[in-house]
Structure formats: C-alpha cells, structure tokens
Design an enzyme around this catalytic site. Structure first.
Site, mmCIF file in Angstrom:
data_model
loop_
_atom_site.group_PDB
_atom_site.id
_atom_site.type_symbol
_atom_site.label_atom_id
_atom_site.label_comp_id
_atom_site.label_asym_id
_atom_site.label_seq_id
_atom_site.Cartn_x
_atom_site.Cartn_y
_atom_site.Cartn_z
ATOM 1 C CB THR A 120 -0.909 0.000 1.257
ATOM 2 O OG1 THR A 120 -1.501 1.287 1.400
ATOM 3 C CG2 THR A 120 -0.126 -0.290 2.539
ATOM 4 C CG ASP A 121 -1.110 5.011 -0.882
ATOM 5 O OD1 ASP A 121 -1.636 4.361 0.044
ATOM 6 O OD2 ASP A 121 -1.712 5.932 -1.481
ATOM 7 C CD GLU A 122 -3.069 3.654 4.742
ATOM 8 O OE1 GLU A 122 -2.778 3.477 5.934
ATOM 9 O OE2 GLU A 122 -4.242 3.655 4.325
ATOM 10 C CE1 TYR A 140 -3.392 -2.420 6.033
ATOM 11 C CE2 TYR A 140 -3.096 -0.089 5.546
ATOM 12 C CZ TYR A 140 -3.279 -1.383 5.112
ATOM 13 O OH TYR A 140 -3.345 -1.656 3.764
ATOM 14 C CE LYS A 193 -0.311 -4.469 3.092
ATOM 15 N NZ LYS A 193 -0.800 -5.776 2.563
HETATM 16 P P1 NAD Z 1 -10.256 -6.658 2.736
HETATM 17 O O1 NAD Z 1 -10.171 -6.387 4.195
HETATM 18 O O2 NAD Z 1 -11.482 -6.310 1.973
HETATM 19 O O3 NAD Z 1 -9.972 -8.215 2.467
HETATM 20 C C1 NAD Z 1 -8.992 -8.943 3.134
HETATM 21 C C2 NAD Z 1 -9.259 -10.428 2.916
HETATM 22 O O4 NAD Z 1 -8.206 -11.171 3.557
HETATM 23 C C3 NAD Z 1 -10.569 -10.921 3.543
HETATM 24 O O5 NAD Z 1 -11.262 -11.760 2.637
HETATM 25 C C4 NAD Z 1 -10.127 -11.697 4.768
HETATM 26 O O6 NAD Z 1 -10.999 -12.774 5.111
HETATM 27 C C5 NAD Z 1 -8.769 -12.223 4.311
HETATM 28 N N1 NAD Z 1 -7.862 -12.518 5.442
HETATM 29 C C6 NAD Z 1 -7.602 -11.722 6.516
HETATM 30 N N2 NAD Z 1 -6.739 -12.334 7.340
HETATM 31 C C7 NAD Z 1 -6.449 -13.537 6.776
HETATM 32 C C8 NAD Z 1 -5.605 -14.610 7.156
HETATM 33 N N3 NAD Z 1 -4.901 -14.585 8.292
HETATM 34 N N4 NAD Z 1 -5.524 -15.689 6.332
HETATM 35 C C9 NAD Z 1 -6.247 -15.737 5.176
HETATM 36 N N5 NAD Z 1 -7.061 -14.755 4.799
HETATM 37 C C10 NAD Z 1 -7.157 -13.665 5.576
HETATM 38 O O7 NAD Z 1 -8.980 -5.936 2.113
HETATM 39 P P2 NAD Z 1 -8.779 -5.209 0.695
HETATM 40 O O8 NAD Z 1 -9.213 -3.804 0.802
HETATM 41 O O9 NAD Z 1 -9.315 -6.080 -0.370
HETATM 42 O O10 NAD Z 1 -7.184 -5.206 0.606
HETATM 43 C C11 NAD Z 1 -6.478 -6.293 0.020
HETATM 44 C C12 NAD Z 1 -4.986 -6.000 0.065
HETATM 45 O O11 NAD Z 1 -4.702 -4.801 -0.642
HETATM 46 C C13 NAD Z 1 -4.447 -5.793 1.475
HETATM 47 O O12 NAD Z 1 -3.189 -6.422 1.552
HETATM 48 C C14 NAD Z 1 -4.319 -4.284 1.620
HETATM 49 O O13 NAD Z 1 -3.270 -3.965 2.496
HETATM 50 C C15 NAD Z 1 -3.987 -3.893 0.183
HETATM 51 N N6 NAD Z 1 -4.406 -2.531 -0.229
HETATM 52 C C16 NAD Z 1 -5.706 -2.125 -0.077
HETATM 53 C C17 NAD Z 1 -6.088 -0.875 -0.541
HETATM 54 C C18 NAD Z 1 -7.517 -0.395 -0.431
HETATM 55 O O14 NAD Z 1 -7.792 0.761 -0.788
HETATM 56 N N7 NAD Z 1 -8.466 -1.192 0.013
HETATM 57 C C19 NAD Z 1 -5.145 -0.028 -1.141
HETATM 58 C C20 NAD Z 1 -3.828 -0.472 -1.270
HETATM 59 C C21 NAD Z 1 -3.480 -1.732 -0.829
HETATM 60 O O1 TDX Z 2 -16.084 7.037 8.776
HETATM 61 C C1 TDX Z 2 -15.077 7.487 8.223
HETATM 62 N N1 TDX Z 2 -14.907 8.836 8.139
HETATM 63 C C2 TDX Z 2 -13.805 9.422 7.582
HETATM 64 O O2 TDX Z 2 -13.699 10.657 7.535
HETATM 65 C C3 TDX Z 2 -14.060 6.632 7.648
HETATM 66 C C4 TDX Z 2 -14.188 5.137 7.696
HETATM 67 C C5 TDX Z 2 -12.952 7.239 7.070
HETATM 68 N N2 TDX Z 2 -12.812 8.587 7.049
HETATM 69 C C6 TDX Z 2 -11.593 9.184 6.414
HETATM 70 C C7 TDX Z 2 -10.289 8.631 6.907
HETATM 71 C C8 TDX Z 2 -9.401 8.733 5.677
HETATM 72 O O3 TDX Z 2 -8.824 10.016 5.611
HETATM 73 O O4 TDX Z 2 -11.657 8.866 5.026
HETATM 74 C C9 TDX Z 2 -10.359 8.566 4.505
HETATM 75 C C10 TDX Z 2 -10.365 7.155 3.929
HETATM 76 O O5 TDX Z 2 -10.502 6.258 5.005
HETATM 77 P P1 TDX Z 2 -10.522 4.670 4.802
HETATM 78 O O6 TDX Z 2 -11.587 4.303 3.820
HETATM 79 O O7 TDX Z 2 -10.540 4.040 6.151
HETATM 80 O O8 TDX Z 2 -9.139 4.415 4.035
HETATM 81 P P2 TDX Z 2 -7.605 4.757 4.420
HETATM 82 O O9 TDX Z 2 -7.414 4.916 5.863
HETATM 83 O O10 TDX Z 2 -7.176 5.867 3.523
HETATM 84 O O11 TDX Z 2 -6.893 3.358 3.968
HETATM 85 C C11 TDX Z 2 -7.270 2.691 2.738
HETATM 86 O O12 TDX Z 2 -6.339 2.951 1.721
HETATM 87 C C12 TDX Z 2 -5.079 2.352 1.829
HETATM 88 C C13 TDX Z 2 -7.419 1.187 2.941
HETATM 89 O O13 TDX Z 2 -8.361 0.915 3.967
HETATM 90 C C14 TDX Z 2 -6.086 0.541 3.231
HETATM 91 O O14 TDX Z 2 -6.223 -0.868 3.340
HETATM 92 C C15 TDX Z 2 -5.146 0.874 2.093
HETATM 93 O O15 TDX Z 2 -3.864 0.376 2.350
#
Ligand code: NAD
Ligand code: TDX
Length: 340
Positions: free
Chosen positions: A126-128, A154, A158
C-alpha cells in the site's frame, strides 16, 4: 496451464482480481486461500465457485502446516498475497492481529514459496508505507524511492511485510515483486471504509461521520485498474522491483462525501463532523511514472464514471451489504462511532 494462488480472495480487491484473472486468463487455474474473517465474504465469489479452474480453500495464511500441504498439492507457479487486516481504525483499536496476519502470514507464504520453487511471489502492499505528505506541497508525490515512514499500526505492519519480502529476495533469491497502490473503490468494498460507508449511510438516511474537518486527501483508483496493474506486473514486471500504482486522482474526504450526497439526492445536513482518527495521515499522492514507463500501465476509469458505477452497484446489490451491516458490524459501529 499456470496455477495462481490468490490469498484474501474473498475480500474487496482479491475478489475483483480473481474475476479479472478468470476473464483475462481463462487457461489459468486459480486457487483462493481465505480465512473468511469479518472482512471475507464467500457470497462474493458465488459466480466463480463452480468453475472447473477455480478452487476455494478456507485457510489462515499463518497456518504453516496447512499452507505447506496446499503448496505441495497445487505446486503454484504464482502467488499473489492480498490477505491482510486492512482497516486503519481497527489497527488503532487492536494492533496484534495486524502483526500476525500481515507480517507472520507473509513470512509463512514466502517460506512455502521458496520450498516449492514458485516462479513469482507478489506482495500487494500500500502507499501508506510512505507515511503522508503535507497539504501545502502539492508538488510532492510518493515515488518508489520515498523512504518508508509509517503512521498507523496497519501501515507499520504492511511496511514490515515489505521489508521481509525484499529480505527474502536478497537472502534466498525468492523471485518477488511488490506493488504499492493508493486507495481503491468499487464493487464489494466492505462498508466500514469511507466510500461504501457513506453510500450505505446515505441510503439509510443515517449521519455521515467525517473525521476532523474532512480535509485529508486520498488518491482514488477504480479497483479494476489496480487488478490490471498487478496482472501486468506478474507477467512483465522485473523481479526484485517495487511498483507504485495510482492515477493522479486526489480528492478531499469532504468533497467525496458531498458528491455521494449529490448523486443520491440526499441533503448535506446528514454530514456530521466527528473526532479525528489518531495519527491521521494528511495526504497520499502516488507518482505512477515507473509502471507507466516500464509496463505502459495507465488507469482506464475516470473517477466520475467509476464513482457512478460504484454507487449503482451498491443500489443494485443491497442484499450484499445489508447482510453485512445487520450482524456483528453493529457492535463495531457502536464501538467506533458511539462516543466520537
Ligand atoms: P479486505 O479487508 O477487503 O480483504 C482482506 C481479505 O483477507 C478478507 O477476505 C479476509 O478474510 C482475508 N484474510 C484476513 N486475514 C487472513 C488470514 N490470516 N488468512 C487468510 N485470509 C485472511 O482488504 P482489501 O481492501 O481487499 O485489501 C487487500 C490488500 O490490498 C491488502 O493487503 C491491503 O493492504 C492492500 N491494499 C488495499 C487498498 C484499499 O484501498 N483497500 C489499497 C492499497 C493496498
Ligand atoms: O467514517 C469514516 N470517516 C472518515 O472521515 C471513515 C471510515 C474514514 N474517514 C476518512 C479517513 C481517511 O482520511 O476517510 C479517509 C479514507 O478512510 P478509509 O476508507 O478508512 O481508508 P484509508 O485509511 O485511507 O486506507 C485505505 O487505503 C489504503 C485502505 O483501507 C487501506 O487498506 C489501504 O492500504
């Protein structure tokens, strides 16, 4: 026929990636490993479950014996690790499980990948991991050379995983790649994250909890574009390299929430400012020139189209998210937002 193990495939991005791969590479065998935590949803995979070249295995990626046995059986060519605890707010509440899954789980998968000689281990990061950027320096972007500098449990977990991936490459010669993407949005996004939470609350005429002043900036990418980028990295990316993925689509949280209100015809009076997230990152912004220059990747979905498609998906798939928010999610919501 290539066999690809996809972990975390019952979650948001993993499931979209499975759909993409099964369409783009119908000759591949896809084996999904998922523990089905609160964030995993088997109903998401319904459309592929019965296909011959798909197998679902409920398993924890930290289960060393189980993972070893599965790799012995499937002899995967490629492993793509999406499995993670992914919600920043939950990591602030309870960091332990983030270290377990995100760090130990990654090591477990890489040990099996080494033992069974996979041709590629891909880590979805992730970019985080780069921390955040100041709002008053719009000229700054995250490149692959930006130092790791994390803010939340988190992102620290990562980043720990990323360091371990590079260490396995250098020490054992494991053929790895890492991608670091910005915020995704699209279908099957769990309704605890900003965009789906605001859509669900709007549709239920519930308050829209914006953290702080809502001025934090995220760089939003439609999930399909992320999936296509990973596919390209798997096939044409250079081993040992990190690729940033993002589409220069920076938006303030408050503007996203107002846009969702407008699209759904709901009043902005639903917006409620609540206490800020601890350690809240101000701005994320990706410089995607490496993946563009080397692999020709560019985002295809414009935000205005992607957000409309996403809202439409939540309107047409109410039962998917209503089922989620009717269960344990209620306790989570009360804990997270009750006294905020
Ligand atoms: P999500 O939380 O929607 O899904 C995570 C999945 O992993 C779930 O199906 C969960 O059951 C499974 N899981 C959790 N722990 C596990 C374990 N111990 N063993 C097997 N399975 C397990 O997450 P997402 O948003 O789809 O993110 C997927 C990946 O992408 C993550 O690695 C996250 O860090 C990365 N990522 C997410 C975002 C975003 O915006 N959502 C952005 C950049 C990177
Ligand atoms: O209720 C809310 N109110 C609010 O203001 C929630 C849930 C979030 N926020 C803000 C926090 C952040 O600035 O919105 C922004 C986005 O929040 P999230 O959806 O929780 O995402 P973020 O924290 O940016 O992280 C996401 O992007 C990077 C994903 O959850 C991560 O898994 C990924 O790595």
């Amino acid at each position: 026929m290539k066999t690809v193990i996809v972990t975390g495939g019952a979650g948001f991005i993993g499931s979209n990636f499975i759909f993409h791969m099964m369409k783009a590479h119908p000759d591949y065998r896809i084996v999904c490993i998922d523990k089905l935590t609160y964030a995993g949803n088997l109903s998401t995979l319904r459309s592929v479950m019965d296909q011959e070249n798909f197998r679902f295995v409920r398993m924890d990626i930290c289960d060393r014996e189980g993972v070893d046995k599965l790799f012995a059986e499937e002899k995967p060519d490629i492993v793509v690790n999406f499995a993670a605890e992914s919600h920043v707010d939950r990591s602030i509440e309870n960091p332990g499980v983030f270290l377990q899954t995100n760090v130990i789980g990654t090591a477990t998968l890489m040990d099996a990948s080494r033992k069974y000689g996979v041709a590629r281990y891909h880590q979805v990061s992730t970019d985080e991991v780069y921390g955040d950027l100041p709002l008053d320096r719009p000229d700054l972007f995250f490149t692959e050379e930006t130092p790791i500098h994390t803010s939340s449990p988190y992102s620290a977990s990562k980043a720990g995983a990323d360091l371990l991936v590079m260490a396995y490459h250098r020490t054992y010669g494991l053929p790895v790649t890492i991608s670091r993407c910005s915020n995704n949005y699209g279908p099957y996004h769990f309704p605890e994250k900003l965009i789906p939470l605001m859509i669900a609350n709007c549709l239920n005429d519930k308050p829209l909890p914006v953290y702080g002043k809502g001025l934090n900036v995220r760089d939003w990418l439609y999930v399909e574009d992320h999936c296509k980028a990973i596919d390209l990295i798997l096939h044409r990316g250079r081993v040992g390299e990190v690729y940033n993925i993002g589409g220069h689509n920076e938006m303030r949280n408050i503007d996203i929430v107002k846009l969702i209100c407008r699209e759904l015809g709901k009043p902005e009076s639903l917006i409620t400012y609540v206490a800020d997230r601890k350690g809240h990152d101000m701005r994320y912004a990706i410089d995607p020139s490496k993946i563009h220059g080397e692999l020709g990747w560019l985002p295809e979905t414009k935000f205005e189209d992607g957000i409309r498609k996403t809202i439409q998906w939540y309107l047409e798939n109410r039962s998917w998210w209503e089922e989620i928010i009717s269960g344990e999610y209620q306790n989570y919501y009360a804990r997270m937002y009750g006294n905020r």
